[in-house]
Design an enzyme around this catalytic site. Structure first.
Site, PDB file in Angstrom:
ATOM      1  N   GLU A 105       0.841  -1.211   0.000  1.00  0.00           N
ATOM      2  CA  GLU A 105       0.000   0.000   0.000  1.00  0.00           C
ATOM      3  C   GLU A 105       0.868   1.250   0.000  1.00  0.00           C
ATOM      4  OE1 GLU A 105      -2.783  -1.196   3.304  1.00  0.00           O
ATOM      5  OE2 GLU A 105      -4.211  -0.994   1.646  1.00  0.00           O
ATOM      6  N   GLU A 125      -3.870  -9.955   3.268  1.00  0.00           N
ATOM      7  CA  GLU A 125      -4.836  -9.648   4.334  1.00  0.00           C
ATOM      8  C   GLU A 125      -5.995 -10.632   4.396  1.00  0.00           C
ATOM      9  OE1 GLU A 125      -3.330  -7.530   2.412  1.00  0.00           O
ATOM     10  OE2 GLU A 125      -2.680  -5.795   3.585  1.00  0.00           O
TER      11      GLU A 125
END
Ligand code: NAD
Length: 701
Positions: A105, A125
């Site tokens: 990210e 995730e």
């Protein structure tokens, strides 16, 4: 250190430095933010490189911070992203090794990204029941397109940097640098700095457009795939929702929606269960009184005694890991049979295309066979897997004691015998340990490490490290009948028998617990394992503990020779050549007759009661195991059940499940069962630890 800063020739370099994977802990986030500020303020700096120290760029969040106040302290990742994305000077992410989760990210927030080939790029995730929560679901589709991004976000698996860089139209990587990464990155930075010096605005991933032809159909299909693959888990579907938002909503709206989904997933029981498993697996390797820096013994050569079902499976673990194995048997016939089993397995792998012929040959070349104990003198670890009889184990361990070199670890794979007694057959009980593999031993991930009274700490530390080499999850158990897993399963199976006595059929019980999420109900499980094994154990126990209560149905079944799949009949019927369990009228009549013979009326029992009786029987025994110190922590018990007994992963294990139900409710239900005149009141007496936790408002996990 957390991140360092240096500036040379107009280029500032911020180096993430938080071993082992440069996780974005609070100190690291602070240092990166400070570095960005400093670069903005320094007029001599024209571009910034963000690099990772050591072998990786960044593995994402610092898992040591999970659930602590530090994880919530500013600057949080979102803040950092805004800072990086808002930089007036180009920030280049320089990626090598691993770039995952929050690390990816952060890279997506940078102006440019360059990478070494071979770097693993992932959003894992989903494996924790979550989704990327700092813009990943909105930015990745913008650089890789919807399909690739969705696959990565829903699948969670790493993809190599050069593979992604080769995708047509991709904007994830601006350059793949094959030579010296930092030198290449500096050249790249100097080049882009020169371009932007002329007033060309800095590109931002958020400004890229994202589209997909026929998005509605596409996302509908993606949803059906995701829900089929991840039946019990909500996260994959929410990942689809978030990526879909990247197409339909503005960037800022998409970001807010992603945040909303992330927060709601965080509080789901499924995510809690997956995170419990993630941390539980890591915690299993930590033994309270064995320091992490305990020196390890070397294990370079292994010997296995007994070439039956377990001995052959155990041997393959080590052959697969490249360690030489000597296999010992009592007769040439048994030895040949064992070698043939192993050879057949590898040949099968080659036929299926799972192994190359060369690899298969390499593994077989590591295997030697012997009838003589003298060939075991070089082994660093000997694992005994002979018949489950104390007399046979005694012969083996006395022989091993004579030939094993000093410091060799002597392990037994016994499932029921006392490891301390076995250790006493040697003059070196501190070198003896239990290594309880599960069948099939080359497949099952669980390894119970049985710690004897005398087992040396370095022996324990060594076998825990060895377990990683052969890719097992090792959990330490103290010495007791059945260790952690089988001791609990025995109570569960007792209850399953009582359920038959009170009116259930085997298939009703199996269906209920399988609907709860177990891979296999107790009766199908015993048909697979062989009902004769439990029969032998019950006969032995009848001598030692004549007052031990259980349903008589399992013995009646064995008296009819219905041992399970191997005899074509057990709790179910099996048609030749199939493994489908077909309900058996003969068995149902047998159960009805038995019920009549003990004067028990049949009643309708619903699925909720079946599940509670089975699962809470595990929980109550687990509480005793914890209290006695047989397991050192609740998560160890859950890990045994998740990896060795098919307990539903989305429920996190028996103890996390009990906690989620509220221990007060669990104990109340147990007391209710105790009042059933046809059940076993003593069985349902809440274990002292459970009673105490209820009184204190505590929890197991
Ligand atoms: P098995 O009968 O398939 O194999 C035992 C082997 O040991 C036979 O090949 C036999 O020839 C050999 N043997 C017997 N005495 C010997 C001796 N003195 N020296 C050398 N070899 C000898 O049994 P198994 O299922 O492989 O079980 C072996 C051990 O593993 C037992 O202690 C059992 O409790 C344990 N175990 C079994 C399972 C399982 O599911 N089968 C699971 C965990 C642990």
């Amino acid at each position: 250190m957390s991140a360092s800063y240096e500036s040379r020739d107009g280029i500032a370099v911020i180096t993430l430095d938080n071993p082992p994977v440069n996780g974005l802990g609070h100190a690291t986030r602070l240092a990166v933010a400070a570095g960005i500020d400093r670069a903005q303020a320094d007029p001599s700096v024209t571009a910034v490189l963000l690099v990772g120290a050591g072998k990786v760029f960044c593995g994402g969040a610092d898992i040591r911070e999970f659930g602590t106040p530090a994880s919530l302290a500013e600057p949080q990742l979102g803040t950092l992203m805004r800072l990086v994305e808002g930089s007036a000077k180009p920030v280049v992410a320089v990626i090598h090794g691993v770039c995952m989760g929050g690390g990816l990210e952060l890279a997506l927030g940078c102006t440019y990204r360059v990478a070494a080939p071979g770097a693993g790029i992932a959003f894992p995730e989903v494996k924790l029941g979550l989704l990327p929560g700092a813009g990943g679901t909105q930015r990745l589709p913008r650089v890789l397109g919807v399909e690739t991004a969705l696959q990565m976000i829903v699948g969670g698996e790493p993809v190599k940097s050069e593979v992604l860089a080769a995708l047509p139209g991709q904007r994830l990587f601006d350059r793949i640098i094959a030579g010296d990464l930092l030198t290449g990155a500096r050249d790249f930075a100097a080049q882009v700095a020169a371009t932007h010096a002329t007033g060309v605005p800095l590109p931002r991933v958020r400004d890229l457009s994202v589209a997909h032809p026929g998005p509605d159909d596409y996302f509908q299909r993606a949803r059906s795939v995701a829900s089929a693959v991840a039946r019990h888990f909500p996260a994959p579907l929410r990942c689809v929702d978030a990526v879909e938002a990247s197409v339909h909503r503005s960037f800022e709206d998409g970001l807010a929606y992603e945040r909303e989904l992330f927060v709601s997933l965080m509080s789901t029981p499924e995510s809690r269960a997956l995170r419990h498993a993630f941390f539980g697996e890591r915690a299993a390797g930590k033994i309270p009184d064995v320091p992490a820096d305990t020196p390890l013994r070397t294990i370079a050569r292994v010997a296995v005694v007994g070439a039956g079902t377990m001995g052959t499976g155990i041997s393959m673990n080590f052959l697969n890991a490249g360690l030489p194995v000597v296999l010992l048997e009592t007769t040439q016939v048994a030895l040949d049979r064992g070698l043939a089993t192993i050879a057949r397995h590898y040949e099968g792998q080659v036929t299926k295309g799972k192994l190359t012929p060369e690899r298969s040959a390499q593994r077989m070349a590591l295997l030697t066979a012997t009838l003589s104990y003298h060939d075991l003198g070089e082994a660093d670890l000997v694992i005994e897997a002979v018949y489950e009889e104390l007399g046979v184990k005694e012969t083996v361990f006395r022989s091993l004691d004579l030939v094993a070199k000093p410091g060799a670890i002597l392990a037994t794979n016994t499932s029921t015998l006392n490891v301390d007694t076995i250790a006493s057959y040697t003059k070196r009980p501190s070198d003896v340990v239990g290594l309880h593999f599960f069948s099939p031993a080359h497949v099952m991930k669980l390894l119970e490490v049985v710690r004897g009274e005398a087992t040396a700490k370095d022996v324990l530390a060594t076998v825990m490290a060895m377990a990683k080499v052969i890719r097992k999850l090792a959990v330490v158990s103290g010495v007791c009948d059945g260790f952690i897993g089988n001791r609990m399963i025995e109570q569960y199976v007792r209850q399953a028998g009582y359920l038959l006595d009170e009116g259930c059929t085997p298939s009703q019980v199996d269906r209920a617990i399988e609907a709860f999420g177990f891979a296999m109900g107790p009766f199908r499980m015993y048909d697979l394992a062989g009902n004769d094994i439990g029969w032998a154990i019950r006969k032995r126990r009848a001598v030692e503990h004549p007052d031990f209560r259980y349903s008589g149905t399992a013995d009646l079944l064995c008296e009819r020779g219905r041992f399970g799949q191997k005899t074509g009949a057990g709790w179910y019927d099996y048609r030749p050549g199939t493994r489908d369990a077909v309900p058996s009228p003969e068995v149902e009549a047998m159960i009805t007759d038995h019920r009549a013979s003990i004067g028990r009326p049949a009643r309708d029992i619903d699925d909720v009661e079946i599940v509670e009786r089975l699962v809470y029987s595990l929980v109550n025994e687990a509480a005793r195991i914890l209290e006695e110190g047989i397991a050192s922590k609740a998560s160890d018990i859950d890990m045994v059940y998740l990896t060795g007994y098919g307990f539903p992963r989305h429920r996190g294990g028996p103890l996390l499940y009990a906690d989620s139900q509220g221990l007060e409710n669990v104990a109340r239900t147990m007391r209710q069962f105790a009042r059933n005149p046809h059940d076993d009141a003593a069985f349902w007496e809440p274990a002292p630890l459970l009673a105490r936790l209820v009184a204190d408002g505590g929890s197991f996990t």
